[in-house]
Design a protein around this motif. Structure first.
Motif, PDB file in Angstrom:
ATOM      1  N   ALA A  36       0.830  -1.204   0.000  1.00  0.00           N
ATOM      2  CA  ALA A  36       0.000   0.000   0.000  1.00  0.00           C
ATOM      3  C   ALA A  36       0.868   1.259   0.000  1.00  0.00           C
ATOM      4  O   ALA A  36       0.664   2.179  -0.796  1.00  0.00           O
ATOM      5  N   HIS A  37       1.849   1.298   0.891  1.00  0.00           N
ATOM      6  CA  HIS A  37       2.755   2.462   0.955  1.00  0.00           C
ATOM      7  C   HIS A  37       3.497   2.631  -0.359  1.00  0.00           C
ATOM      8  O   HIS A  37       3.626   3.748  -0.877  1.00  0.00           O
ATOM      9  N   GLY A  38       3.992   1.513  -0.884  1.00  0.00           N
ATOM     10  CA  GLY A  38       4.769   1.558  -2.119  1.00  0.00           C
ATOM     11  C   GLY A  38       3.963   2.106  -3.279  1.00  0.00           C
ATOM     12  O   GLY A  38       4.429   2.946  -4.041  1.00  0.00           O
ATOM     13  N   ALA A  48      -6.304   1.870  -1.582  1.00  0.00           N
ATOM     14  CA  ALA A  48      -7.158   1.484  -0.461  1.00  0.00           C
ATOM     15  C   ALA A  48      -6.660   0.164   0.112  1.00  0.00           C
ATOM     16  O   ALA A  48      -6.317  -0.756  -0.639  1.00  0.00           O
ATOM     17  N   LEU A  49      -6.609   0.081   1.431  1.00  0.00           N
ATOM     18  CA  LEU A  49      -6.146  -1.141   2.110  1.00  0.00           C
ATOM     19  C   LEU A  49      -7.263  -1.640   3.010  1.00  0.00           C
ATOM     20  O   LEU A  49      -7.707  -0.955   3.922  1.00  0.00           O
ATOM     21  N   GLY A  74     -23.197  10.333   4.910  1.00  0.00           N
ATOM     22  CA  GLY A  74     -24.336   9.981   4.069  1.00  0.00           C
ATOM     23  C   GLY A  74     -23.983   8.934   3.036  1.00  0.00           C
ATOM     24  O   GLY A  74     -24.808   8.098   2.663  1.00  0.00           O
ATOM     25  N   SER A  75     -22.723   8.967   2.586  1.00  0.00           N
ATOM     26  CA  SER A  75     -22.351   8.036   1.516  1.00  0.00           C
ATOM     27  C   SER A  75     -21.763   6.733   2.046  1.00  0.00           C
ATOM     28  O   SER A  75     -21.279   5.911   1.285  1.00  0.00           O
ATOM     29  N   GLY A  76     -21.787   6.532   3.371  1.00  0.00           N
ATOM     30  CA  GLY A  76     -21.298   5.263   3.914  1.00  0.00           C
ATOM     31  C   GLY A  76     -20.214   5.459   4.955  1.00  0.00           C
ATOM     32  O   GLY A  76     -20.033   6.534   5.502  1.00  0.00           O
ATOM     33  N   TRP A  77     -19.466   4.388   5.231  1.00  0.00           N
ATOM     34  CA  TRP A  77     -18.365   4.474   6.193  1.00  0.00           C
ATOM     35  C   TRP A  77     -17.165   5.105   5.521  1.00  0.00           C
ATOM     36  O   TRP A  77     -16.843   4.764   4.376  1.00  0.00           O
ATOM     37  N   SER A  78     -16.493   5.988   6.229  1.00  0.00           N
ATOM     38  CA  SER A  78     -15.276   6.584   5.670  1.00  0.00           C
ATOM     39  C   SER A  78     -14.070   5.769   6.057  1.00  0.00           C
ATOM     40  O   SER A  78     -13.901   5.458   7.233  1.00  0.00           O
ATOM     41  N   PRO A  79     -13.209   5.472   5.097  1.00  0.00           N
ATOM     42  CA  PRO A  79     -11.945   4.834   5.468  1.00  0.00           C
ATOM     43  C   PRO A  79     -11.120   5.818   6.298  1.00  0.00           C
ATOM     44  O   PRO A  79     -11.385   7.023   6.278  1.00  0.00           O
ATOM     45  N   VAL A  80     -10.144   5.296   7.020  1.00  0.00           N
ATOM     46  CA  VAL A  80      -9.247   6.168   7.765  1.00  0.00           C
ATOM     47  C   VAL A  80      -8.043   6.446   6.870  1.00  0.00           C
ATOM     48  O   VAL A  80      -7.434   5.517   6.351  1.00  0.00           O
ATOM     49  N   TYR A  81      -7.728   7.706   6.676  1.00  0.00           N
ATOM     50  CA  TYR A  81      -6.675   8.053   5.726  1.00  0.00           C
ATOM     51  C   TYR A  81      -5.328   8.237   6.396  1.00  0.00           C
ATOM     52  O   TYR A  81      -5.182   8.985   7.350  1.00  0.00           O
ATOM     53  N   VAL A  82      -4.326   7.515   5.873  1.00  0.00           N
ATOM     54  CA  VAL A  82      -2.947   7.658   6.329  1.00  0.00           C
ATOM     55  C   VAL A  82      -2.304   8.820   5.581  1.00  0.00           C
ATOM     56  O   VAL A  82      -1.582   9.624   6.134  1.00  0.00           O
ATOM     57  N   GLU A  83      -2.535   8.797   4.275  1.00  0.00           N
ATOM     58  CA  GLU A  83      -2.136   9.899   3.399  1.00  0.00           C
ATOM     59  C   GLU A  83      -3.402  10.289   2.653  1.00  0.00           C
ATOM     60  O   GLU A  83      -4.386   9.562   2.690  1.00  0.00           O
ATOM     61  N   ASN A  85      -3.904   9.978  -0.357  1.00  0.00           N
ATOM     62  CA  ASN A  85      -4.218   8.963  -1.363  1.00  0.00           C
ATOM     63  C   ASN A  85      -4.100   7.536  -0.833  1.00  0.00           C
ATOM     64  O   ASN A  85      -3.985   6.594  -1.605  1.00  0.00           O
ATOM     65  N   LEU A  86      -4.154   7.365   0.477  1.00  0.00           N
ATOM     66  CA  LEU A  86      -4.068   6.017   1.061  1.00  0.00           C
ATOM     67  C   LEU A  86      -5.071   5.883   2.202  1.00  0.00           C
ATOM     68  O   LEU A  86      -4.887   6.429   3.284  1.00  0.00           O
TER      69      LEU A  86
END
Lengths: 278, 161
Positions: A36-38, A48-49, A74-83, A85-86
């Motif tokens: 993912a980082h790479g 996305a991981l 409203g659009s669902g669960w939000s992922p947790v962002y590390v960056e 774009n990640l």
């Protein structure tokens, strides 16, 4: 209708890679995190991981996201962002305490996995990486089943050199074949240790039956590469930092980067072939 | 039932080897523990309930063994230098060692229950139960099936990180 729902949610995902093993403790989560980082090092790519190891979710800690909670919108669960774009999603974020055991039987685990795929608002994603628990069970059957709504580029299978690991990995290869999941290739982790002081190499986990390379030859599966043991890898994981960023000169970093590149090439080639067909 | 209880009735102590984390050495420890207890003169059995990744047969060099049934149930495979350690593993039931056991929970649970109650262990001082990583079907079912018997407790295995 359910399949249609999943298809809609995953429509904006260009490439999906599953990280599997069969054997526990070989470095699946470590590899998933570094993959993912790479991939996210290219700021033009959205990565996305997804961590579906419900009993032992390691990704939050490895990505430095312990203690984070999932937000609903409203659009669902939000992922947790590390960056930017990640983005990351794991059952780890749903636990009130990191020591809470999730003692669920198969059907309940399947329900959560489906929910992750259906309710997480990933947005447009270039690469969806799915980290899995060891074994060939409910989680694996379910993820392949649910992701058939989109398409899976393939699986990266992780192992260590010893026969006790390869034994389980052969089963995983057979699982992939059974469910018609393409195998991108096999990664051999913990493959040798170079002493930083005397520079001698030791085989901490001797490949008594020829290691992953021989197994890949025998089973006609692509061998992606070897990654040596580097104590910094475990340290970086414990501290939630990217090993690739913390130890750019390590031979292990070079190995990881080569392997990541090969995976990218496989996915891009796959995509081109699909476009040709379409 | 009486028949169910009979197969574990001669077992003095049941010891579970657990972790949560994979690849930390549960199967290795289970094997070494069994060998050490045997060396100390105890009667020992090993039950390998890791259905997806059964490692114990290879560790004791019996990966090519087959099992059969007698009147009181499955006959374990006898291993170790004096062939006195009783071993039962799903590994013995696979036609080919590379066959993946791709089962969902309910099927795994049924097999574990059978393993626990249908093996003719005889008289043992210690039965060591090796488990897969995690806290899921195998663990719930194993503990449920063993609860009526003499469960000594669990040994937890980890690595430092």
């Amino acid at each position: 209708a359910e399949a249609a729902e999943l298809r809609a949610r995953l429509r904006a995902v260009r490439h999906t890679v599953l990280v599997l093993s069969g054997k526990g403790g070989v470095g699946k989560s470590t590899f998933s995190a570094l993959l993912a980082h790479g991939l996210a090092a290219d700021e033009t790519k959205q990565v996305a991981l997804l961590d579906i190891d419900i009993c032992g979710p390691s990704i939050p800690k490895m990505m430095g996201l312990e203690g984070e909670q999932v937000h609903q919108s409203g659009s669902g669960w939000s992922p947790v962002y590390v960056e930017e774009n990640l983005g990351v999603m794991s059952v780890g974020f749903l636990l009130s305490s990191p020591d809470d055991a999730v003692i669920w039987r198969g059907p309940k685990k399947n329900g959560l996995i489906k929910q992750f795929l259906r309710d997480v608002d990933w947005g447009e994603v270039d690469y969806l990486i799915v980290d899995t628990p060891p074994g060939t069970s409910d989680e694996h059957l379910s993820i392949v089943q649910y992701l058939s709504a989109t398409h899976i580029d393939g699986a990266v299978i992780v192992t260590t050199p010893q026969e006790v690991s390869l034994q389980d990995v052969r089963k995983e290869i057979n699982f992939c074949r059974k469910v018609k999941l393409p195998i991108i290739g096999v990664v051999e982790n913990m493959s040798g240790f170079v002493c930083p002081k005397c520079k001698n190499e030791s085989q901490i986990f001797p490949p008594t039956t020829g290691g992953a390379e021989k197994m890949c030859q025998n089973l006609n599966v692509s061998f992606l590469g070897k990654v040596p043991l580097d104590p910094q890898i475990g340290k970086s994981c414990d501290r939630g930092q990217s090993f690739l960023a913390e130890a750019p000169e390590s031979p292990a970093t070079l190995s990881y980067r080569n392997i990541i590149q090969r995976i990218e090439e496989y996915c891009e080639q796959h995509h081109l072939q699909e476009e040709k067909i379409m | 039932t009486l028949a169910e209880r009979a197969n574990l009735a001669g077992v003095q102590h049941i010891l579970l080897v657990l972790s949560g984390k994979g690849g930390v050495g549960k199967s290795t420890l289970s094997t070494e523990l069994a060998l050490a207890l045997r060396h100390a003169g105890k009667r020992v059995g090993i039950l390998d309930v890791d259905l997806c990744g059964p490692s114990i047969p290879r560790m004791l060099r019996v990966q090519d063994s087959a099992v059969h049934q007698c009147d009181s149930g499955w006959v374990p495979v006898f291993v170790g230098q004096d062939k006195a350690i009783a071993l039962m593993s799903i590994g013995f039931l696979l036609e080919r060692p590379d066959d993946a056991v791709v089962w969902r929970g309910p099927k795994k649970n049924a097999l574990i229950k059978q393993f626990v109650t249908d093996v003719a262990w005889g008289d043992l001082d210690f039965l060591i139960v090796d488990t897969p990583p995690g806290t899921s079907d195998e663990h719930i079912s194993t503990v449920e099936a063993l609860r009526p018997y003499q469960m000594l407790g669990a040994v937890l295995v980890t690595t430092p990180q």
